[in-house]
Design a protein around this motif. Sequence first.
Motif, short mmCIF file in Angstrom:
data_model
loop_
_atom_site.label_atom_id
_atom_site.label_comp_id
_atom_site.label_asym_id
_atom_site.label_seq_id
_atom_site.Cartn_x
_atom_site.Cartn_y
_atom_site.Cartn_z
N HIS A 207 -4.78 1.89 3.27
CA HIS A 207 -4.35 0.49 3.22
C HIS A 207 -4.78 -0.25 4.47
N LYS A 208 -5.28 -1.45 4.30
CA LYS A 208 -5.72 -2.29 5.41
C LYS A 208 -4.84 -3.54 5.48
N MET A 209 -4.20 -3.76 6.63
CA MET A 209 -3.36 -4.94 6.82
C MET A 209 -4.23 -6.17 7.10
N HIS A 210 -3.79 -7.33 6.62
CA HIS A 210 -4.44 -8.58 7.01
C HIS A 210 -4.02 -8.94 8.43
N SER A 211 -4.89 -9.59 9.17
CA SER A 211 -4.57 -9.95 10.55
C SER A 211 -3.70 -11.20 10.58
N GLU A 212 -2.82 -11.26 11.59
CA GLU A 212 -1.91 -12.39 11.76
C GLU A 212 -1.93 -12.81 13.23
N PHE A 213 -1.78 -14.10 13.47
CA PHE A 213 -1.91 -14.66 14.81
C PHE A 213 -0.57 -14.59 15.55
N TYR A 214 -0.62 -14.16 16.83
CA TYR A 214 0.60 -14.07 17.64
C TYR A 214 0.41 -14.80 18.97
N MET A 215 1.53 -15.19 19.56
CA MET A 215 1.56 -15.77 20.90
C MET A 215 2.79 -15.22 21.64
N VAL A 216 2.59 -14.75 22.86
CA VAL A 216 3.68 -14.28 23.70
C VAL A 216 3.53 -14.94 25.07
N SER A 217 4.56 -15.65 25.50
CA SER A 217 4.50 -16.37 26.77
C SER A 217 4.74 -15.43 27.95
N LYS A 218 4.35 -15.90 29.13
CA LYS A 218 4.59 -15.14 30.36
C LYS A 218 6.08 -14.94 30.57
N GLU A 219 6.87 -16.00 30.29
CA GLU A 219 8.33 -15.92 30.49
C GLU A 219 8.96 -14.87 29.58
N ALA A 220 8.54 -14.85 28.30
CA ALA A 220 9.08 -13.87 27.35
C ALA A 220 8.72 -12.45 27.79
N ALA A 221 7.47 -12.26 28.20
CA ALA A 221 7.03 -10.93 28.63
C ALA A 221 7.83 -10.45 29.84
N GLU A 222 8.09 -11.34 30.78
CA GLU A 222 8.84 -10.97 31.98
C GLU A 222 10.27 -10.55 31.65
N VAL A 223 10.92 -11.29 30.76
CA VAL A 223 12.31 -10.95 30.40
C VAL A 223 12.35 -9.59 29.70
N ILE A 224 11.43 -9.37 28.79
CA ILE A 224 11.38 -8.09 28.07
C ILE A 224 11.12 -6.94 29.04
N ASN A 225 10.14 -7.12 29.91
CA ASN A 225 9.80 -6.06 30.87
C ASN A 225 10.93 -5.78 31.85
N ASN A 226 11.58 -6.84 32.32
CA ASN A 226 12.70 -6.66 33.24
C ASN A 226 13.87 -5.95 32.56
N THR A 227 14.08 -6.26 31.28
CA THR A 227 15.15 -5.59 30.52
C THR A 227 14.87 -4.10 30.43
N LYS A 228 13.62 -3.76 30.09
CA LYS A 228 13.26 -2.33 29.99
C LYS A 228 13.41 -1.64 31.34
N ALA A 229 12.95 -2.30 32.39
CA ALA A 229 12.99 -1.70 33.73
C ALA A 229 14.42 -1.44 34.20
N SER A 230 15.36 -2.28 33.74
CA SER A 230 16.76 -2.13 34.16
C SER A 230 17.59 -1.29 33.19
N GLY A 231 16.93 -0.73 32.18
CA GLY A 231 17.63 0.18 31.26
C GLY A 231 18.27 -0.48 30.07
N GLY A 232 18.02 -1.78 29.88
CA GLY A 232 18.57 -2.48 28.71
C GLY A 232 17.77 -2.17 27.45
N ARG A 233 18.36 -2.49 26.32
CA ARG A 233 17.69 -2.23 25.04
C ARG A 233 16.90 -3.46 24.58
N ILE A 234 15.76 -3.21 23.97
CA ILE A 234 14.99 -4.27 23.33
C ILE A 234 15.31 -4.22 21.84
#
Length: 341
Positions: free
Chosen positions: A222-249
């Motif tokens: 099976h081949k998936m169709h491609s879909e367009f995404y956007m992730v901001s710098k602010e969103a990436a930082e919050v997610i990464n900081n959560t992981k670094a501090s042991g929080g769940r995503i």
Amino acid sequence: MKTSDFNFYLPEELIAQTPLENRDESRLMVLDKQTGEIQHKFFKNIIEYLKKGDCLVLNNTRVLPARLFGAKEHTGGKVEFLLLKRIDKDKWETLVKPGRKAKIGDRIVFGDGLLKAKIVDIGQEGSRIVEFEYNGIFEEILDKLGTMPLPPYIKETLKEKERYQTVYSKYEGSAAAPTAGLHFTNELLQQIEEKGIKIVYITLHVGLGTFRPVKSENILEHKMHSEFYMVSKEAAEVINNTKASGGRIISVGTTSTRTLESIADKKGFIHEGQGWTDIFIYPGYEFKVIDGLITNFHLPESTLIMLVSAFCGKDVTLNAYKEAVNNKYRFFSFGDAMFII
């Protein structure tokens, strides 16, 4: 691994045809992916299972009124368009019905000429590449002429367009709603933030490829169709900081999950960016980012139930779905939800 391995019995009457009056009063199955233990709650109770320091990731895409009804310019033959994804300013990949009669060079008229289209090429799996002609702003014309692209299993008419949008929808571009997010209200999101849970928004414009059936018995074909995404710098930082501090995503929906897993490095950290993803997640996949998943109940043999099975195991997933059927949960886009932790 076979597509039929992900089949299950679903009575037709459990397919939700209309949304509930109150979004957060849908039912919620809470599933422990390690033990298989199941609890039956309502969606508003989800706050009880979220912890201070967690990060909730939501897809803020907005559904286009992507279904258009028109006629061939010279013959008057009826034609239906479903916009899949924008290729260029006025050029779109589109599903056309009846497809076999939609030939390169054909011109289609919508709304007494308010919008016109010319078929310029053949796309993937029989889709058509079309170029639109109009005066004014395309999005305003589409909002006037288009209708919501509800899935084919929903037979009822949608009375309010906004009920097929999340309350936090922002960037137009989807051919279908990220349905796990339909259960949230502004009030519930506020309560979640007040508890100390971070909320971030990313964007993935949902294409019909997410919901197309797996036609091959061997899922690896099976081949998936491609879909367009956007992730901001602010969103990436919050997610990464959560992981670094042991929080769940906690990922809200398969679309958020596919976006996060597409852009993560081997350590599970993500970076800002935009692009196209055709990631296909099925059992055997090792998740790099997410620790929990909020999702609806999906179609048998779909790529969506395969993703859920990858996260908590096929046997645990199918047992939970059997429990959902036995307890008459509502399925699919306007149906109930599950929280897998």
